[in-house]
Design an enzyme around this catalytic site. Structure first.
Site, PDB file in Angstrom:
ATOM      1  N   HIS A  70      54.847 -28.829  63.003  1.00  0.00           N
ATOM      2  CA  HIS A  70      53.787 -28.344  63.892  1.00  0.00           C
ATOM      3  C   HIS A  70      54.070 -28.600  65.366  1.00  0.00           C
ATOM      4  CE1 HIS A  70      52.377 -32.542  63.807  1.00  0.00           C
ATOM      5  NE2 HIS A  70      51.603 -32.256  64.829  1.00  0.00           N
ATOM      6  N   ASP A  71      54.810 -29.657  65.683  1.00  0.00           N
ATOM      7  CA  ASP A  71      55.121 -29.952  67.085  1.00  0.00           C
ATOM      8  C   ASP A  71      56.559 -29.597  67.450  1.00  0.00           C
ATOM      9  OD1 ASP A  71      52.683 -30.796  68.068  1.00  0.00           O
ATOM     10  OD2 ASP A  71      53.026 -32.908  67.620  1.00  0.00           O
ATOM     11  N   LYS A  74      57.585 -28.983  71.058  1.00  0.00           N
ATOM     12  CA  LYS A  74      57.734 -30.068  72.033  1.00  0.00           C
ATOM     13  C   LYS A  74      59.197 -30.422  72.280  1.00  0.00           C
ATOM     14  CE  LYS A  74      53.195 -32.192  71.486  1.00  0.00           C
ATOM     15  NZ  LYS A  74      52.411 -33.406  71.172  1.00  0.00           N
ATOM     16  N   HIS A  99      53.592 -25.384  73.951  1.00  0.00           N
ATOM     17  CA  HIS A  99      54.394 -25.849  72.820  1.00  0.00           C
ATOM     18  C   HIS A  99      54.080 -25.160  71.488  1.00  0.00           C
ATOM     19  CE1 HIS A  99      51.111 -28.792  71.820  1.00  0.00           C
ATOM     20  NE2 HIS A  99      51.603 -28.708  70.599  1.00  0.00           N
ATOM     21  N   HIS A 125      47.584 -24.526  65.599  1.00  0.00           N
ATOM     22  CA  HIS A 125      46.967 -25.799  65.213  1.00  0.00           C
ATOM     23  C   HIS A 125      46.131 -26.425  66.324  1.00  0.00           C
ATOM     24  CE1 HIS A 125      50.798 -27.166  67.042  1.00  0.00           C
ATOM     25  NE2 HIS A 125      50.168 -28.303  67.299  1.00  0.00           N
ATOM     26  N   HIS A 126      46.191 -25.877  67.548  1.00  0.00           N
ATOM     27  CA  HIS A 126      45.332 -26.383  68.627  1.00  0.00           C
ATOM     28  C   HIS A 126      44.139 -25.465  68.899  1.00  0.00           C
ATOM     29  CE1 HIS A 126      47.245 -30.057  69.877  1.00  0.00           C
ATOM     30  NE2 HIS A 126      48.434 -29.478  69.874  1.00  0.00           N
ATOM     31  N   ASP A 154      46.471 -33.477  62.156  1.00  0.00           N
ATOM     32  CA  ASP A 154      47.146 -33.904  63.380  1.00  0.00           C
ATOM     33  C   ASP A 154      46.287 -34.908  64.153  1.00  0.00           C
ATOM     34  OD1 ASP A 154      48.841 -34.007  65.628  1.00  0.00           O
ATOM     35  OD2 ASP A 154      48.028 -32.149  66.478  1.00  0.00           O
TER      36      ASP A 154
END
Length: 236
Positions: A70-71, A74, A99, A125-126, A154
């Site tokens: 998911h990240d 980054k 990201h 996801h954000h 998360d």
């Protein structure tokens, strides 16, 4: 904008780094794991169990992979931003909010057949249940379920984890936070499952291999491929 210039340079270099370090998906997962102190794997475990408890019908292997990835975006952000102490200014916030899109772009460089739910979770996801998230401001059930699950997992892991800038929250504090933000940041139905089975989430987060409520975690270190994603832990 120096941050964006650095960002673009990193985007150009990333595919070559994949090729030097072995199979693309394995390499990407290894690069993420080097810098996130196990966060991605823990999010994957939490997401797999949440999806199972919610009767989501989503493959837990897909959710665990989504948690680990998911990240991914980054990796494309400047180190100066990732290690920044204190509150972001407007420019830094703008760059950080790229990201999810960058993570989706990174997945498109992979040769593996990544499930659609993983792409959705990485990109979205954000997003927030009340529509105040990013990158698109999606709202409620229009946010794909996998993204809602990963977003909640998360935050749970982030709050529980100790960081250089904060102490880890107690389970009681995290539960109070989730209850306060149910229907705001988070899907209220998923929060209900999380609160009811919070002790089980803590257990699975620690990497316990035994089944929890019929859910069998995917081995964290095993290679995950499109072949294995179809057959593990399907919810009837």
């Amino acid at each position: 904008m120096p941050e964006l210039q650095t960002l673009l340079k990193e985007v150009v270099r990333l595919p070559a780094s994949y090729q030097r370090q072995g199979p693309p998906l394995t390499s990407l997962l290894a690069q993420i794991a080097q810098g996130d102190d196990g966060h991605g794997q823990r999010v994957g475990r939490l997401a797999g169990l949440l999806g199972h408890l919610a009767g989501s019908g989503l493959s837990s292997s897909s959710l665990e992979l989504a948690g680990r990835l998911h990240d991914a975006g980054k990796l494309l952000l400047p180190d100066s931003l990732l290690h920044h102490q204190g509150v972001f200014n407007a420019r830094q916030t703008l760059v950080m909010r790229q990201h999810p899109s960058l993570g989706l772009g990174a997945l498109f460089h992979l040769s593996e057949d990544i499930p659609t739910v993983v792409h959705e979770a990485v990109l979205l996801h954000h997003e927030r249940y009340d529509g105040d998230g990013y990158p698109f401001g999606m709202k409620g059930k229009s946010i794909p379920l996998a993204a809602r699950i990963i977003g909640l997992a998360d935050v749970i892991d982030s709050l529980l984890s100790t960081r250089s800038y904060k102490a880890g929250w107690s389970p009681r504090q995290v539960k109070a936070f989730l209850q306060e933000h149910a229907g705001g940041a988070f899907d209220p139905d998923l929060v209900g499952h999380a609160l009811t089975f919070f002790d089980d989430l803590l257990t699975i987060r620690r990497g316990v291999a035994q089944p929890v409520h019929g859910y069998q975690p995917v081995p964290g270190q095993s290679p995950v491929t499109s072949r294995s994603l179809k057959i593990r832990n399907e919810t009837p």
